[in-house]
Design a protein around this motif. Structure first.
Motif, PDB file in Angstrom:
ATOM      1  N   ALA A  51      31.251  31.102  51.505  1.00 22.54           N
ATOM      2  CA  ALA A  51      32.110  29.940  51.269  1.00 22.54           C
ATOM      3  C   ALA A  51      32.537  29.289  52.575  1.00 22.54           C
ATOM      4  CB  ALA A  51      33.331  30.357  50.447  1.00 22.54           C
ATOM      5  N   ASP A  52      32.823  30.108  53.592  1.00 21.47           N
ATOM      6  CA  ASP A  52      33.226  29.572  54.893  1.00 21.47           C
ATOM      7  C   ASP A  52      32.101  28.784  55.567  1.00 21.47           C
ATOM      8  OD1 ASP A  52      35.790  30.543  54.780  1.00 21.47           O
ATOM      9  OD2 ASP A  52      35.411  32.312  56.020  1.00 21.47           O
ATOM     10  N   LEU A  53      30.868  29.264  55.442  1.00 23.78           N
ATOM     11  CA  LEU A  53      29.741  28.657  56.156  1.00 23.78           C
ATOM     12  C   LEU A  53      29.028  27.585  55.347  1.00 23.78           C
ATOM     13  CD1 LEU A  53      28.691  29.479  59.052  1.00 23.78           C
ATOM     14  CD2 LEU A  53      30.286  31.104  58.028  1.00 23.78           C
ATOM     15  N   ARG A  54      29.378  27.398  54.083  1.00 24.14           N
ATOM     16  CA  ARG A  54      28.663  26.467  53.218  1.00 24.14           C
ATOM     17  C   ARG A  54      28.525  25.065  53.809  1.00 24.14           C
ATOM     18  NH1 ARG A  54      30.111  22.679  49.487  1.00 24.14           N
ATOM     19  NH2 ARG A  54      32.315  23.152  49.811  1.00 24.14           N
ATOM     20  N   PRO A  55      29.545  24.514  54.495  1.00 26.44           N
ATOM     21  CA  PRO A  55      29.347  23.155  55.026  1.00 26.44           C
ATOM     22  C   PRO A  55      28.320  23.076  56.162  1.00 26.44           C
ATOM     23  CG  PRO A  55      31.689  23.698  54.836  1.00 26.44           C
ATOM     24  CD  PRO A  55      30.931  24.975  54.670  1.00 26.44           C
ATOM     25  N   ASP A  56      27.994  24.217  56.761  1.00 35.38           N
ATOM     26  CA  ASP A  56      27.162  24.216  57.965  1.00 35.38           C
ATOM     27  C   ASP A  56      25.757  24.746  57.748  1.00 35.38           C
ATOM     28  OD1 ASP A  56      29.455  23.501  59.758  1.00 35.38           O
ATOM     29  OD2 ASP A  56      30.198  25.434  59.051  1.00 35.38           O
ATOM     30  N   ALA A  57      25.496  25.404  56.631  1.00 31.21           N
ATOM     31  CA  ALA A  57      24.216  26.076  56.431  1.00 31.21           C
ATOM     32  C   ALA A  57      23.962  26.235  54.938  1.00 31.21           C
ATOM     33  CB  ALA A  57      24.225  27.450  57.110  1.00 31.21           C
ATOM     34  N   ALA A 146      35.474  51.444  52.794  1.00 29.50           N
ATOM     35  CA  ALA A 146      35.857  50.365  51.890  1.00 29.50           C
ATOM     36  C   ALA A 146      37.359  50.348  51.602  1.00 29.50           C
ATOM     37  CB  ALA A 146      35.075  50.480  50.577  1.00 29.50           C
ATOM     38  N   ASP A 147      38.022  51.475  51.759  1.00 29.63           N
ATOM     39  CA  ASP A 147      39.464  51.520  51.490  1.00 29.63           C
ATOM     40  C   ASP A 147      40.254  50.628  52.444  1.00 29.63           C
ATOM     41  OD1 ASP A 147      38.972  53.308  49.491  1.00 29.63           O
ATOM     42  OD2 ASP A 147      39.552  55.092  50.643  1.00 29.63           O
ATOM     43  N   ALA A 148      39.654  50.273  53.586  1.00 27.30           N
ATOM     44  CA  ALA A 148      40.355  49.451  54.577  1.00 27.30           C
ATOM     45  C   ALA A 148      40.117  47.962  54.387  1.00 27.30           C
ATOM     46  CB  ALA A 148      39.935  49.869  55.986  1.00 27.30           C
ATOM     47  N   ILE A 149      39.365  47.579  53.356  1.00 22.36           N
ATOM     48  CA  ILE A 149      39.136  46.161  53.103  1.00 22.36           C
ATOM     49  C   ILE A 149      40.477  45.470  52.824  1.00 22.36           C
ATOM     50  CG2 ILE A 149      38.104  44.516  51.476  1.00 22.36           C
ATOM     51  CD1 ILE A 149      35.853  46.540  51.073  1.00 22.36           C
ATOM     52  N   PRO A 150      40.722  44.301  53.404  1.00 24.04           N
ATOM     53  CA  PRO A 150      41.981  43.598  53.120  1.00 24.04           C
ATOM     54  C   PRO A 150      42.206  43.425  51.625  1.00 24.04           C
ATOM     55  CG  PRO A 150      40.853  42.550  54.950  1.00 24.04           C
ATOM     56  CD  PRO A 150      39.908  43.589  54.414  1.00 24.04           C
ATOM     57  N   GLU A 151      43.454  43.518  51.221  1.00 25.00           N
ATOM     58  CA  GLU A 151      43.793  43.563  49.797  1.00 25.00           C
ATOM     59  C   GLU A 151      43.241  42.371  49.023  1.00 25.00           C
ATOM     60  OE1 GLU A 151      47.764  44.076  46.957  1.00 25.00           O
ATOM     61  OE2 GLU A 151      47.940  44.044  49.157  1.00 25.00           O
ATOM     62  N   GLN A 152      43.234  41.194  49.632  1.00 26.96           N
ATOM     63  CA  GLN A 152      42.807  40.007  48.890  1.00 26.96           C
ATOM     64  C   GLN A 152      41.319  40.020  48.554  1.00 26.96           C
ATOM     65  OE1 GLN A 152      43.844  40.090  52.061  1.00 26.96           O
ATOM     66  NE2 GLN A 152      43.047  38.387  53.299  1.00 26.96           N
ATOM     67  N   TYR A 153      40.548  40.908  49.197  1.00 26.65           N
ATOM     68  CA  TYR A 153      39.114  40.968  48.943  1.00 26.65           C
ATOM     69  C   TYR A 153      38.682  42.207  48.160  1.00 26.65           C
ATOM     70  CZ  TYR A 153      39.029  37.340  52.522  1.00 26.65           C
ATOM     71  OH  TYR A 153      39.255  36.198  53.244  1.00 26.65           O
ATOM     72  N   ARG A 154      39.601  43.097  47.874  1.00 29.13           N
ATOM     73  CA  ARG A 154      39.203  44.344  47.214  1.00 29.13           C
ATOM     74  C   ARG A 154      38.646  44.115  45.818  1.00 29.13           C
ATOM     75  NH1 ARG A 154      44.437  47.988  49.067  1.00 29.13           N
ATOM     76  NH2 ARG A 154      44.009  47.829  51.325  1.00 29.13           N
ATOM     77  N   LEU A 224      34.873  40.957  56.393  1.00 31.56           N
ATOM     78  CA  LEU A 224      36.020  40.734  55.517  1.00 31.56           C
ATOM     79  C   LEU A 224      37.340  40.969  56.234  1.00 31.56           C
ATOM     80  CD1 LEU A 224      34.730  42.390  52.222  1.00 31.56           C
ATOM     81  CD2 LEU A 224      34.831  39.956  52.779  1.00 31.56           C
ATOM     82  N   SER A 225      37.340  41.818  57.239  1.00 26.17           N
ATOM     83  CA  SER A 225      38.573  42.116  57.967  1.00 26.17           C
ATOM     84  C   SER A 225      38.901  41.056  59.011  1.00 26.17           C
ATOM     85  CB  SER A 225      38.468  43.486  58.642  1.00 26.17           C
ATOM     86  OG  SER A 225      38.358  44.514  57.679  1.00 26.17           O
ATOM     87  N   ALA A 226      37.899  40.300  59.448  1.00 24.11           N
ATOM     88  CA  ALA A 226      38.111  39.237  60.439  1.00 24.11           C
ATOM     89  C   ALA A 226      37.240  38.048  60.037  1.00 24.11           C
ATOM     90  CB  ALA A 226      37.772  39.724  61.843  1.00 24.11           C
ATOM     91  N   THR A 227      37.571  37.444  58.909  1.00 21.60           N
ATOM     92  CA  THR A 227      36.692  36.444  58.303  1.00 21.60           C
ATOM     93  C   THR A 227      36.466  35.238  59.209  1.00 21.60           C
ATOM     94  OG1 THR A 227      38.607  35.545  57.127  1.00 21.60           O
ATOM     95  CG2 THR A 227      37.210  37.091  55.923  1.00 21.60           C
ATOM     96  N   ASP A 228      37.523  34.705  59.816  1.00 18.60           N
ATOM     97  CA  ASP A 228      37.379  33.515  60.651  1.00 18.60           C
ATOM     98  C   ASP A 228      36.542  33.810  61.890  1.00 18.60           C
ATOM     99  OD1 ASP A 228      38.920  32.116  58.865  1.00 18.60           O
ATOM    100  OD2 ASP A 228      40.755  32.192  60.067  1.00 18.60           O
ATOM    101  N   ARG A 229      36.796  34.939  62.515  1.00 17.14           N
ATOM    102  CA  ARG A 229      36.043  35.283  63.723  1.00 17.14           C
ATOM    103  C   ARG A 229      34.567  35.477  63.393  1.00 17.14           C
ATOM    104  NH1 ARG A 229      37.502  40.211  67.974  1.00 17.14           N
ATOM    105  NH2 ARG A 229      35.879  39.686  69.506  1.00 17.14           N
ATOM    106  N   PHE A 230      34.300  36.160  62.288  1.00 13.30           N
ATOM    107  CA  PHE A 230      32.904  36.386  61.919  1.00 13.30           C
ATOM    108  C   PHE A 230      32.210  35.070  61.577  1.00 13.30           C
ATOM    109  CE2 PHE A 230      29.599  37.498  58.744  1.00 13.30           C
ATOM    110  CZ  PHE A 230      28.780  38.234  59.593  1.00 13.30           C
ATOM    111  N   ALA A 231      32.873  34.205  60.828  1.00  9.79           N
ATOM    112  CA  ALA A 231      32.281  32.913  60.489  1.00  9.79           C
ATOM    113  C   ALA A 231      31.965  32.117  61.750  1.00  9.79           C
ATOM    114  CB  ALA A 231      33.219  32.124  59.569  1.00  9.79           C
TER     115      ALA A 231
END
Length: 238
Positions: A51-57, A146-154, A224-231
């Motif tokens: 979803a983050d990269l959709r406008p670019d690729a 997987a237990d460390a995935i941020p709550e909003q993505y679990r 998932l833990s650093a979505t903006d940085r990874f994108a």
């Protein structure tokens, strides 16, 4: 009069000789980015990145055979998997070499794809050697963190607790080919780590060709833990 807008994400099936692949796409312009989940995880783990990269690729997230909506099969040999994945991508007629991203032990498949087919860049997210698949179901899932995935993505990341599937991939990936480049193109290579890696290199033959980024986050789901940085790291490779 209001019009119905098409959904952002489209779901598809690709039929290969050994069985079908389920996959999602976002967008239809720009360089294709192919997202391969870790063994026992399905393509939903890539939804925030796509979803983050959709406008670019053009984003493509697949289910490995035996996962999600991709059919099970008797064997999961990596040569077969990357050849079928190449057919899936070619059928989309995007006409640009892809960025191929693999998570965990599936980084092996991403690097093998880059060895066999023209690839713009290959990205390994929290890569680990296929040997981790032989440690047993609970030990492997503990390694993946997987237990460390941020709550909003679990809610979108649920492993398949399937020891037979795990053993099938453990047997297949332990017999992988060396991932040295033979496709006539040397791709950019980026390895993203949640923390300083304590596991051996996934591809020791080309270890010096990788650029490494350490995010200093918990678990082994850096995307998932650093979505903006990874994108941003993916965007820079386009």
């Amino acid at each position: 009069m209001p019009t119905n807008l098409p959904p952002v994400r489209a779901t598809h099936q690709f039929t290969a000789p050994a069985g079908s692949w389920g996959y999602d796409t976002w967008g239809n312009n720009g360089r294709p980015v192919v997202l391969i989940p870790a063994v026992l995880f399905d393509r939903t783990s890539w939804w925030p990145t796509a979803a983050d990269l959709r406008p670019d690729a053009t984003m493509i997230a697949v289910d490995l055979p035996g996962h999600g909506t991709s059919s099970r099969r008797e064997r999961y040999h990596p040569d077969d998997l990357v050849d079928e994945l190449a057919e899936l991508i070619a059928g989309l007629q995007l006409r640009r070499a892809p960025v191929v991203v693999g998570h965990g032990p599936s980084a092996t498949l991403a690097t093998l794809f880059a060895a066999r087919y023209a690839t713009h860049a290959v990205v390994a997210v929290d890569p680990c050697p296929p040997a981790v698949l032989t440690s047993g179901l609970d030990a492997y899932l503990h390694t993946m963190g997987a237990d460390a995935i941020p709550e909003q993505y679990r809610c979108i990341v649920a492993p398949a607790r399937d020891p037979d599937l795990l053993r099938g991939y453990a047997r297949a990936l332990s017999d992988r080919r060396p991932a040295t480049t033979i496709a006539g193109v040397t791709p950019a290579r980026l390895a993203v780590h949640s923390s300083t890696p304590d596991l051996p290199a996934t591809d020791p033959d080309v270890a010096q060709q990788w650029r490494h980024e350490i995010y200093d986050v918990t678990g082994r789901f850096a995307h998932l833990s650093a979505t903006d940085r990874f994108a941003n790291h993916l965007r820079a490779l386009l």
